[in-house]
Design a protein around this motif. Structure first.
Motif, PDB file in Angstrom:
ATOM      1  N   LEU A  61      39.977  35.422  43.851  1.00  0.00           N
ATOM      2  CA  LEU A  61      41.076  36.044  43.161  1.00  0.00           C
ATOM      3  C   LEU A  61      40.743  37.133  42.254  1.00  0.00           C
ATOM      4  CD1 LEU A  61      43.548  33.210  43.194  1.00  0.00           C
ATOM      5  CD2 LEU A  61      43.700  34.950  44.672  1.00  0.00           C
ATOM      6  N   MET A  62      39.933  36.935  41.575  1.00  0.00           N
ATOM      7  CA  MET A  62      39.637  37.507  40.239  1.00  0.00           C
ATOM      8  C   MET A  62      38.668  39.051  40.905  1.00  0.00           C
ATOM      9  SD  MET A  62      39.036  35.145  37.114  1.00  0.00           S
ATOM     10  CE  MET A  62      38.858  36.641  35.990  1.00  0.00           C
ATOM     11  N   TYR A  63      38.348  39.213  42.139  1.00  0.00           N
ATOM     12  CA  TYR A  63      37.522  40.074  42.575  1.00  0.00           C
ATOM     13  C   TYR A  63      38.340  41.367  42.271  1.00  0.00           C
ATOM     14  CZ  TYR A  63      35.643  43.637  45.590  1.00  0.00           C
ATOM     15  OH  TYR A  63      35.216  44.939  46.116  1.00  0.00           O
ATOM     16  N   GLU A  64      37.851  42.494  41.750  1.00  0.00           N
ATOM     17  CA  GLU A  64      38.465  43.819  41.763  1.00  0.00           C
ATOM     18  C   GLU A  64      37.522  44.638  42.332  1.00  0.00           C
ATOM     19  OE1 GLU A  64      39.460  44.949  37.466  1.00  0.00           O
ATOM     20  OE2 GLU A  64      39.257  43.030  36.957  1.00  0.00           O
ATOM     21  N   PRO A  65      38.126  45.695  43.296  1.00  0.00           N
ATOM     22  CA  PRO A  65      37.116  46.449  44.023  1.00  0.00           C
ATOM     23  C   PRO A  65      36.498  47.387  43.169  1.00  0.00           C
ATOM     24  CG  PRO A  65      39.634  46.241  45.032  1.00  0.00           C
ATOM     25  CD  PRO A  65      39.479  45.584  43.769  1.00  0.00           C
ATOM     26  N   GLY A  66      35.356  47.718  43.518  1.00  0.00           N
ATOM     27  CA  GLY A  66      34.251  48.435  42.598  1.00  0.00           C
ATOM     28  C   GLY A  66      33.780  47.885  41.537  1.00  0.00           C
ATOM     29  N   GLY A  68      33.699  44.255  41.367  1.00  0.00           N
ATOM     30  CA  GLY A  68      33.088  42.906  41.859  1.00  0.00           C
ATOM     31  C   GLY A  68      33.911  41.612  41.271  1.00  0.00           C
ATOM     32  N   THR A  69      33.080  40.645  40.951  1.00  0.00           N
ATOM     33  CA  THR A  69      33.723  39.656  40.553  1.00  0.00           C
ATOM     34  C   THR A  69      32.684  38.787  39.605  1.00  0.00           C
ATOM     35  OG1 THR A  69      34.959  37.426  41.008  1.00  0.00           O
ATOM     36  CG2 THR A  69      33.264  38.036  42.536  1.00  0.00           C
ATOM     37  N   TRP A  70      32.949  37.762  38.888  1.00  0.00           N
ATOM     38  CA  TRP A  70      32.028  36.932  38.105  1.00  0.00           C
ATOM     39  C   TRP A  70      31.126  36.223  38.863  1.00  0.00           C
ATOM     40  CZ3 TRP A  70      32.914  31.764  38.660  1.00  0.00           C
ATOM     41  CH2 TRP A  70      33.958  31.344  39.124  1.00  0.00           C
ATOM     42  N   TYR A  71      30.012  35.909  38.030  1.00  0.00           N
ATOM     43  CA  TYR A  71      28.987  35.000  38.484  1.00  0.00           C
ATOM     44  C   TYR A  71      28.918  33.777  37.695  1.00  0.00           C
ATOM     45  CZ  TYR A  71      26.891  39.125  40.707  1.00  0.00           C
ATOM     46  OH  TYR A  71      26.536  40.339  41.473  1.00  0.00           O
ATOM     47  N   THR A  72      29.345  33.737  36.499  1.00  0.00           N
ATOM     48  CA  THR A  72      29.360  32.775  35.743  1.00  0.00           C
ATOM     49  C   THR A  72      30.676  32.418  35.311  1.00  0.00           C
ATOM     50  OG1 THR A  72      27.018  32.413  35.467  1.00  0.00           O
ATOM     51  CG2 THR A  72      28.275  31.028  34.084  1.00  0.00           C
ATOM     52  N   MET A  73      31.315  31.131  35.097  1.00  0.00           N
ATOM     53  CA  MET A  73      32.576  31.078  34.545  1.00  0.00           C
ATOM     54  C   MET A  73      32.391  29.847  33.467  1.00  0.00           C
ATOM     55  SD  MET A  73      36.068  29.121  36.278  1.00  0.00           S
ATOM     56  CE  MET A  73      36.618  28.570  34.619  1.00  0.00           C
ATOM     57  N   SER A  74      33.008  29.661  32.321  1.00  0.00           N
ATOM     58  CA  SER A  74      33.015  28.554  31.492  1.00  0.00           C
ATOM     59  C   SER A  74      34.267  28.280  30.939  1.00  0.00           C
ATOM     60  CB  SER A  74      31.747  28.259  30.466  1.00  0.00           C
ATOM     61  OG  SER A  74      31.864  29.330  29.487  1.00  0.00           O
ATOM     62  N   MET A  75      34.697  27.132  31.121  1.00  0.00           N
ATOM     63  CA  MET A  75      35.953  26.556  30.499  1.00  0.00           C
ATOM     64  C   MET A  75      35.729  25.600  29.460  1.00  0.00           C
ATOM     65  SD  MET A  75      39.357  25.202  32.210  1.00  0.00           S
ATOM     66  CE  MET A  75      40.179  26.575  32.760  1.00  0.00           C
ATOM     67  N   TYR A  89      30.565  38.684  34.373  1.00  0.00           N
ATOM     68  CA  TYR A  89      30.471  39.626  35.387  1.00  0.00           C
ATOM     69  C   TYR A  89      29.193  40.212  35.401  1.00  0.00           C
ATOM     70  CZ  TYR A  89      35.467  39.501  36.309  1.00  0.00           C
ATOM     71  OH  TYR A  89      36.986  39.310  36.665  1.00  0.00           O
ATOM     72  N   ASP A  90      28.591  40.430  34.506  1.00  0.00           N
ATOM     73  CA  ASP A  90      27.076  41.170  34.515  1.00  0.00           C
ATOM     74  C   ASP A  90      25.779  40.174  34.374  1.00  0.00           C
ATOM     75  OD1 ASP A  90      28.799  43.641  34.739  1.00  0.00           O
ATOM     76  OD2 ASP A  90      29.091  43.298  32.555  1.00  0.00           O
ATOM     77  N   SER A  91      25.874  39.386  33.659  1.00  0.00           N
ATOM     78  CA  SER A  91      24.492  38.604  33.480  1.00  0.00           C
ATOM     79  C   SER A  91      23.922  37.710  34.845  1.00  0.00           C
ATOM     80  CB  SER A  91      24.572  37.725  32.328  1.00  0.00           C
ATOM     81  OG  SER A  91      25.016  38.252  31.001  1.00  0.00           O
ATOM     82  N   GLU A  92      22.701  37.959  34.849  1.00  0.00           N
ATOM     83  CA  GLU A  92      21.988  37.041  35.984  1.00  0.00           C
ATOM     84  C   GLU A  92      22.391  35.746  35.868  1.00  0.00           C
ATOM     85  OE1 GLU A  92      17.924  36.267  38.365  1.00  0.00           O
ATOM     86  OE2 GLU A  92      17.853  37.729  36.726  1.00  0.00           O
ATOM     87  N   PHE A 112      31.746  40.947  47.759  1.00  0.00           N
ATOM     88  CA  PHE A 112      32.216  41.629  46.577  1.00  0.00           C
ATOM     89  C   PHE A 112      31.607  42.740  46.305  1.00  0.00           C
ATOM     90  CE2 PHE A 112      32.677  36.738  46.390  1.00  0.00           C
ATOM     91  CZ  PHE A 112      34.069  36.719  46.698  1.00  0.00           C
ATOM     92  N   PRO A 113      31.763  44.020  46.871  1.00  0.00           N
ATOM     93  CA  PRO A 113      31.245  45.117  46.621  1.00  0.00           C
ATOM     94  C   PRO A 113      31.499  45.504  45.107  1.00  0.00           C
ATOM     95  CG  PRO A 113      32.311  45.228  48.798  1.00  0.00           C
ATOM     96  CD  PRO A 113      32.857  44.066  47.997  1.00  0.00           C
ATOM     97  N   ARG A 114      30.302  46.421  44.568  1.00  0.00           N
ATOM     98  CA  ARG A 114      30.523  46.926  43.233  1.00  0.00           C
ATOM     99  C   ARG A 114      29.935  48.354  43.331  1.00  0.00           C
ATOM    100  NH1 ARG A 114      28.648  43.296  38.654  1.00  0.00           N
ATOM    101  NH2 ARG A 114      29.426  41.141  39.325  1.00  0.00           N
ATOM    102  N   ASP A 115      30.619  49.232  42.545  1.00  0.00           N
ATOM    103  CA  ASP A 115      30.397  50.571  42.140  1.00  0.00           C
ATOM    104  C   ASP A 115      28.874  50.604  41.487  1.00  0.00           C
ATOM    105  OD1 ASP A 115      32.545  51.535  43.368  1.00  0.00           O
ATOM    106  OD2 ASP A 115      33.746  51.937  41.473  1.00  0.00           O
ATOM    107  N   ALA A 116      28.290  51.723  41.492  1.00  0.00           N
ATOM    108  CA  ALA A 116      26.828  51.688  40.710  1.00  0.00           C
ATOM    109  C   ALA A 116      27.053  51.522  39.208  1.00  0.00           C
ATOM    110  CB  ALA A 116      26.208  52.980  41.080  1.00  0.00           C
ATOM    111  N   ASP A 117      28.282  51.818  38.880  1.00  0.00           N
ATOM    112  CA  ASP A 117      28.546  51.829  37.400  1.00  0.00           C
ATOM    113  C   ASP A 117      28.622  50.197  37.144  1.00  0.00           C
ATOM    114  OD1 ASP A 117      28.407  54.579  37.131  1.00  0.00           O
ATOM    115  OD2 ASP A 117      30.570  54.589  36.899  1.00  0.00           O
TER     116      ASP A 117
END
Length: 127
Positions: A61-66, A68-75, A89-92, A112-117
């Protein structure tokens, strides 16, 4: 997010003073854990299935075109009922103790495609 909090909260042992649910994911590989603080010590527990299922749905649900979406979540949950949630969304993602195959990241990028940016350097190196 409410479903995750409810599932984790209802699974915690008596006397807990803090808890942290962590979901680490790609489209084909996922890892879920709950870290529980009780009597001043933190221990790792299996995440309840409803929390894991809700996290998978939330990632979709949190995917945004261009972007992407997150890799890790913590609550992080507190006994009085409050919760704080963070999304990375950005860290390995850390799939310790065994890293996952680079093909899993390529599959995730197709799903979950991502733009180059919005494609981090570590991800470019794996593709």
């Amino acid at each position: 997010m409410a479903a995750i909090g409810e599932a984790v909260g209802s699974s915690l042992p008596a006397g807990w003073t803090g808890a942290r649910f962590v979901a680490t994911m790609t489209a084909g590989v996922s890892d879920f854990a709950v870290w529980v603080t009780r009597d001043g010590a933190e221990t790792k527990a299996l995440a309840p299935r409803p929390a894991s299922k809700a996290a998978k749905q939330l990632r979709e649900l949190m995917y945004e075109p261009g972007k992407g979406t997150w890799y890790t979540m913590s609550m992080t949950l507190q006994p009085q009922g409050s919760a704080d949630t963070a999304f990375d969304y950005d860290s390995e993602p850390d799939f310790s103790p065994a890293p996952i195959d680079d093909a899993a990241f390529a599959s995730d990028l197709q799903r979950f495609p991502r733009d180059a940016d919005h494609t981090p350097d570590w991800l470019r190196a794996k593709l």
